[in-house]
Design a protein around this motif. Structure first.
Motif, mmCIF file in Angstrom:
data_model
loop_
_atom_site.group_PDB
_atom_site.id
_atom_site.type_symbol
_atom_site.label_atom_id
_atom_site.label_comp_id
_atom_site.label_asym_id
_atom_site.label_seq_id
_atom_site.Cartn_x
_atom_site.Cartn_y
_atom_site.Cartn_z
ATOM 1 N N TYR B 241 1.036 -1.235 -0.129
ATOM 2 C CA TYR B 241 0.169 0.148 0.085
ATOM 3 C C TYR B 241 0.893 1.137 0.139
ATOM 4 O O TYR B 241 0.472 2.169 -0.609
ATOM 5 C CB TYR B 241 -0.893 -0.161 1.273
ATOM 6 N N LEU B 242 1.942 1.236 0.899
ATOM 7 C CA LEU B 242 2.864 2.404 0.955
ATOM 8 C C LEU B 242 3.585 2.604 -0.602
ATOM 9 O O LEU B 242 3.689 3.528 -1.048
ATOM 10 C CB LEU B 242 3.912 2.111 2.006
ATOM 11 N N ALA B 243 3.750 1.525 -0.968
ATOM 12 C CA ALA B 243 4.560 1.715 -2.343
ATOM 13 C C ALA B 243 3.778 2.228 -3.555
ATOM 14 O O ALA B 243 4.018 3.020 -4.163
ATOM 15 C CB ALA B 243 5.071 0.068 -3.011
ATOM 16 N N LEU B 244 1.969 1.787 -3.528
ATOM 17 C CA LEU B 244 1.289 2.413 -4.426
ATOM 18 C C LEU B 244 0.879 3.810 -4.077
ATOM 19 O O LEU B 244 1.153 4.527 -4.930
ATOM 20 C CB LEU B 244 -0.079 1.568 -4.233
ATOM 21 N N LYS B 245 1.154 4.331 -2.884
ATOM 22 C CA LYS B 245 0.645 5.380 -2.447
ATOM 23 C C LYS B 245 1.630 6.527 -2.987
ATOM 24 O O LYS B 245 1.720 7.336 -3.668
ATOM 25 C CB LYS B 245 0.632 5.602 -1.102
ATOM 26 N N GLN B 246 3.116 5.781 -2.737
ATOM 27 C CA GLN B 246 4.295 6.734 -3.393
ATOM 28 C C GLN B 246 4.199 6.838 -4.796
ATOM 29 O O GLN B 246 4.300 7.922 -5.272
ATOM 30 C CB GLN B 246 5.497 5.979 -2.750
ATOM 31 N N PHE B 247 3.555 5.664 -5.317
ATOM 32 C CA PHE B 247 3.679 5.866 -7.013
ATOM 33 C C PHE B 247 2.525 6.861 -7.342
ATOM 34 O O PHE B 247 2.748 7.529 -8.068
ATOM 35 C CB PHE B 247 3.373 4.311 -7.412
ATOM 36 N N LEU B 248 1.605 6.746 -6.897
ATOM 37 C CA LEU B 248 0.355 7.614 -7.052
ATOM 38 C C LEU B 248 0.800 9.092 -6.824
ATOM 39 O O LEU B 248 0.527 10.060 -7.832
ATOM 40 C CB LEU B 248 -0.963 7.457 -6.526
ATOM 41 N N ALA B 249 1.442 9.528 -5.702
ATOM 42 C CA ALA B 249 1.982 10.653 -5.351
ATOM 43 C C ALA B 249 3.048 11.230 -6.454
ATOM 44 O O ALA B 249 2.621 12.303 -6.993
ATOM 45 C CB ALA B 249 2.486 11.074 -3.823
ATOM 46 N N GLU B 250 3.945 10.380 -6.989
ATOM 47 C CA GLU B 250 4.725 10.822 -7.794
ATOM 48 C C GLU B 250 4.212 11.228 -9.256
ATOM 49 O O GLU B 250 4.465 12.086 -10.062
ATOM 50 C CB GLU B 250 5.739 9.578 -8.167
ATOM 51 N N GLY B 251 3.036 10.377 -9.300
ATOM 52 C CA GLY B 251 2.206 10.424 -10.632
ATOM 53 C C GLY B 251 1.532 12.023 -10.759
ATOM 54 O O GLY B 251 1.568 12.689 -11.829
ATOM 55 N N MET B 252 0.832 12.368 -9.453
ATOM 56 C CA MET B 252 0.288 13.680 -9.428
ATOM 57 C C MET B 252 1.344 14.826 -9.574
ATOM 58 O O MET B 252 1.162 15.880 -9.985
ATOM 59 C CB MET B 252 -0.308 13.705 -8.070
#
Lengths: 354, 254
Positions: B241-252
């Protein structure tokens, strides 16, 4: 060229020197010969000078939209004459209106009445001077752009030559070709003989000492033919190639080594990746001032994607842009198991022989 | 002594001819046949059961390495290649032998001697081949495609079409548009060989293609579920979940 304008900071400072100087000269003249009292002289010089500069900026646009390459002499003369009359009259009458409101002195009014035709004449002179300066300025800009593009072009030719060299000392091509020769010396010495000669001629073309930017299409085609001949010996029945060239295209000038990367692509993505026979073809025909070159290869649509596609094509597009200053000379069509590259080669002049 | 059965796989006929010319000089060898691509190669190896295969690396559709991955019990392999110096360096310690095109007769004879020794000593070949093909993959960077076998067919899966991968014991199941396929590799392998910007490990046993992500739902206090565009539900672990959150934040940010 379209983006350059007189309206940037540096050129604007230089531009204003002239109208300011003319205002100062006018005021000093009136003071020196005691035609007007000093206060009136100063206001008169300042207003005329300022308005001369303001209206004068319009001359830039007249010059910009009357390029000598696009308009006839009669057109140029009419637009400049009418612009000169309109601008001079606008300058003199608006300046007269302002000074009269500021300085309601009867002596000054009489002086102004007197000077009207002189002032209009000065407006004309200023117009002529500015037109000359602006045309020279544009000429200078164009010339600078041209030398810059020439420099870039030379760089591009060097790069094309380098990348052509690189693909020939590309171990994949070279050692596989040498391996084919090794095989042929045992089984078919005559074919080996043919391939060694083709490989030598092919390499000689890009190892030449002198490179000119442009060569005749015929020469480029001969070079590409050697390349295909070598690959054909390697791949046998898996590959075939054909040329269909209208004879009047052969003299057309083409940037050196423009075609080779396109054929390399065709062989790399068509022949290397397919298990079925692949045909590579080149057609050239004349259409108006353009020679249209079409490079076609069929490919195995089931073959998985390979890395690196597109770089060769981008380089070719970039070279066409530099040489011909146009962005739409390359067309790519990818579908129905066929990859088609079309080049619209501007070719309106015969090669100069000197 | 039985003759050693040899198969030649190379996409260029002239290269095969040269090898055949050399190999027929050795009476201990029997040439079973030749193949011009990896698909034919897999079938021929399964059918003819050669002892020794001369294998080209760069071939249409699938490479020699990819072909080897499809074999559960590969024969002794001698690679031949015109280039790829990285792979060559790896072979120096591991391969039965490798040949650089163009090669002289003497060089092929040395390779044949080595291969015969290997065949007669009967030592397994599988492990070494794996080290070999790993060495090659490490040098060739990220995967762009995965070759799998389904039934008698060979499939090439472009990595963009993968939805997610799930580990099953010693295998990994690859889920993509065309269905799901088993591959004998570890999850760790795919995690390091798929683009980390596109594939995220959301769970110990699951690697998901971020472009297939449709929705993330909270499920319990510290558990989440990921829905893919095709509607598959996948468990997300805390670190996933943390990895996903980081990925989505970078995407934004971009």
């Amino acid at each position: 060229m379209e983006q350059t304008s007189i309206l940037n900071r540096y050129s604007l400072v230089f531009y204003w020197i002239v109208p300011i100087l003319m205002g100062i000269i006018q005021a000093s003249f009136n003071l020196y010969f005691e035609i007007l009292p000093w206060g009136i002289s100063l206001v008169d010089g300042a207003v005329y000078g300022f308005l001369l500069g303001t209206f004068g900026m319009a001359i830039w646009f007249v010059v910009r939209y009357n390029s000598p390459e696009k308009k006839s002499f009669a057109q140029l003369l009419t637009s400049h004459l009418s612009a000169a009359i309109i601008l001079s009259l606008a300058w003199v009458y608006s300046a007269a209106f302002i000074t009269r409101t500021l300085l309601p002195d009867p002596k000054y009014l009489a002086y102004q009445e007197n000077q009207l035709s002189n002032r209009i004449f000065i407006g004309f002179i200023f117009y002529a001077l500015m037109v000359m300066v602006f045309y020279l300025y544009i000429f200078y800009l164009k010339n600078r752009e041209k030398t810059e593009r020439e420099k870039e072009l030379k760089q591009e030719v060097r790069e094309a030559v380098l990348s052509a060299l690189k693909s020939q000392i590309n171990p994949h091509f070279l050692f596989n070709s040498l391996n084919s020769i090794a095989s042929l010396t045992l089984s078919n010495p005559e074919k080996a003989h043919e391939m060694v000669i083709a490989l030598s001629d092919f390499m000689r073309y890009s190892l030449r000492k002198q490179y000119s930017e442009m060569v005749a299409l015929e020469e480029e085609i001969n070079h590409v033919r050697l390349y295909l001949q070598i690959e054909k010996i390697r791949f046998g029945a898996k590959m075939s190639y054909s040329f269909q060239i209208e004879p009047e295209c052969l003299n057309c000038q083409i940037p050196t080594l423009l075609l080779q990367p396109l054929f390399e692509n065709a062989v790399k993505y068509g022949v290397y990746e397919a298990s079925e026979p692949v045909e590579v073809s080149l057609t050239a025909c004349k259409e108006g001032i353009h020679t249209i070159l079409t490079i076609t290869n069929n490919f195995d649509s089931e073959a998985a994607p390979v890395k690196g596609e597109g770089i060769g094509l981008k380089n070719v597009q970039e070279r066409l842009r530099l040489v011909y200053n146009s962005n739409n000379l390359l067309g790519i069509k990818d579908g129905d198991g066929k990859f088609v590259v079309t080049i619209y080669l501007p070719c309106n002049k015969q090669p100069t022989k000197d | 002594m039985n003759k050693i059965k040899v198969l030649i796989i190379d996409d260029e006929k002239l290269a095969r001819d040269l090898l055949k010319n050399y190999l027929t000089k050795d009476s201990r060898l029997e040439i079973l046949g030749e193949c011009s691509n990896g698909f034919e190669g897999v079938l021929a190896i399964q059918e003819l059961k050669p002892d020794l295969v001369f294998l080209d690396i760069q071939m249409p559709k699938i490479t020699g390495f990819e072909m080897l991955e499809l074999l559960s019990d590969p024969p002794v392999i001698v690679f031949s290649t015109a280039y790829d110096e990285f792979a060559i360096r790896a072979f120096e310690t591991n391969a039965v032998d490798y040949l650089l095109k163009p090669y002289p007769l003497e060089r092929v004879q040395i390779a044949v001697e080595k291969a015969i020794k290997r065949i007669q000593s009967g030592t397994g070949n599988k492990e070494e081949m794996e080290i070999l093909s790993q060495a090659h993959e490490e040098n060739s960077g990220l995967l762009t495609r995965i070759v799998v076998k389904s039934g008698s067919k060979i499939r090439i899966i472009p990595v963009e079409t993968i939805e997610y991968l799930e580990s099953e014991d010693d295998f990994v199941m690859i889920y993509c548009k065309e269905g799901h396929f088993l591959k004998q590799k570890t999850m760790k392998y795919f995690e390091t060989h798929l683009d980390p910007k596109k594939f995220i490990r959301i769970h110990r046993s699951c690697l998901v293609n971020t472009s297939q992500l449709a929705e993330i739902q909270q499920y319990g206090k510290e558990s989440w579920i990921l829905l893919t565009k095709q509607g598959a539900k996948l468990k997300i672990s805390k670190s996933g979940y943390l990895a996903l959150k980081q990925f989505l934040a970078e995407g934004m940010d971009n």
